[in-house]
Enzyme design. Structure first.
Site, PDB file in Angstrom:
ATOM      1  N   ASP A   1      -6.718  -0.509  -8.544  1.00  0.00           N
ATOM      2  CA  ASP A   1      -8.091  -1.193  -9.090  1.00  0.00           C
ATOM      3  C   ASP A   1      -8.091  -1.975  -7.382  1.00  0.00           C
ATOM      4  O   ASP A   1      -7.171  -1.843  -6.270  1.00  0.00           O
ATOM      5  CB  ASP A   1      -7.148  -2.566  -9.748  1.00  0.00           C
ATOM      6  CG  ASP A   1      -7.160  -2.337 -10.808  1.00  0.00           C
ATOM      7  OD1 ASP A   1      -8.157  -1.159 -11.530  1.00  0.00           O
ATOM      8  OD2 ASP A   1      -6.042  -3.051 -11.751  1.00  0.00           O
TER       9      ASP A   1
ATOM     10  N   TYR B   1       5.622   1.949  -8.806  1.00  0.00           N
ATOM     11  CA  TYR B   1       5.233   1.193  -8.129  1.00  0.00           C
ATOM     12  C   TYR B   1       6.036  -0.160  -7.225  1.00  0.00           C
ATOM     13  O   TYR B   1       6.640  -0.384  -8.186  1.00  0.00           O
ATOM     14  CB  TYR B   1       4.385   0.276  -9.130  1.00  0.00           C
ATOM     15  CG  TYR B   1       2.405   1.318  -9.200  1.00  0.00           C
ATOM     16  CD1 TYR B   1       1.905   0.864  -8.115  1.00  0.00           C
ATOM     17  CD2 TYR B   1       2.457   2.303 -10.130  1.00  0.00           C
ATOM     18  CE1 TYR B   1       0.194   1.599  -8.958  1.00  0.00           C
ATOM     19  CE2 TYR B   1       1.136   2.903 -10.828  1.00  0.00           C
ATOM     20  CZ  TYR B   1       0.645   2.304  -9.490  1.00  0.00           C
ATOM     21  OH  TYR B   1      -0.695   2.967 -10.310  1.00  0.00           O
TER      22      TYR B   1
END
Length: 258
Positions: free
Chosen positions: A54, A112
């Site tokens: 994003d 992540y």
């Protein structure tokens, strides 16, 4: 024209990008990379990422699949790209891959990390673009307990943006690692899974943080893991403190040792 299939491993600072995917009239990682590839290869080259990050999300292990003219070796293309790419993207490595390599569908897992700053100096300009400032008291045991609940295979429908997965998708993800660690000035959350849903890590971090500062009970994690909607999830944590660290692929897809 004979082509070569390569995997590029990218580092990028997401601050100046409107996410990964090419968009008209917006600066994106894919758009900038494809423009650089076209310049070097004298024609369009598609850059397929392992996933879409994003706006504001950073990477130090985004994997990208490209097919380029055979004259480009992995090393010469990496060096040429780094000579023309802007300062906020860097090709850390390049690997020769089998022709059937697919950056998204061949991945076996992704990892992540998310950074929270808990001291006053998190307001420093050197930290505030890569850490989420949480200055309320955090109960570490509650964070650890919340993270332990998500390990294993679960349906994460409550931790995804509604309508971004196909209607028939079961939203099930297999979490191999989910852990919080102390670090100087704050905390870091690391998570690795076979797949991730849209905003999933940020929804998880936002909800676990709410549990740890006393806004909601730990039992809410169990309820959310069986929920059919995302109506009761906490707001997602900010994008700017999230990093895509590693994308893993089966060893047999590499033509040379990774």
């Amino acid at each position: 024209m004979p082509t070569r299939t390569l995997q590029l491993v990218l580092h990028y600072d997401g601050t100046g990008f409107s996410g990964w995917q090419r968009q008209p009239d917006r600066r994106t990682v894919q758009g900038v990379l494809e423009d650089a590839l076209a310049r070097l290869c004298a024609g369009p080259v598609a850059a397929l990422g392992s996933g879409r990050t994003d706006a504001g999300v950073h990477a130090r292990g985004q994997a990208v699949g490209v097919r380029v003219p055979e004259r480009w070796t992995s090393d010469t293309l990496r060096r040429a790209l780094n000579a023309v790419l802007p300062h906020d993207i860097w090709v850390a490595n390049a690997h020769d891959m089998r022709e059937d390599f697919h950056a998204r569908y061949s991945a076996s897992s992704r990892r992540y990390s998310y950074y929270i700053g808990t001291d006053a100096s998190v307001a420093s300009p050197f930290r505030r673009t890569i850490e989420w400032a949480v200055l309320k008291p955090i109960t570490r045991d509650a964070l650890d307990a919340a993270a332990a609940k998500i390990v294993g295979e679960h349906a994460f429908r409550a931790f995804a943006v509604r309508g971004t997965a196909p209607a028939e998708d079961d939203h099930r993800c297999r979490i191999a690692l989910a852990q919080w660690s102390d670090r100087r000035g704050g905390l870091v959350f690391e998570i690795e899974a076979n797949r991730f849903l849209h905003h999933m890590v940020r929804f998880l971090v936002g909800t676990m943080t709410d549990v740890a500062i006393g806004r909601r009970p730990l039992s809410d994690m169990d309820d959310l893991l069986t929920a059919s909607t995302n109506d009761d999830v906490s707001p997602p944590a900010p994008a700017h403190a999230l990093f895509l660290d590693i994308v893993r692929y089966p060893a047999e897809l590499y033509l040379t040792a990774p």
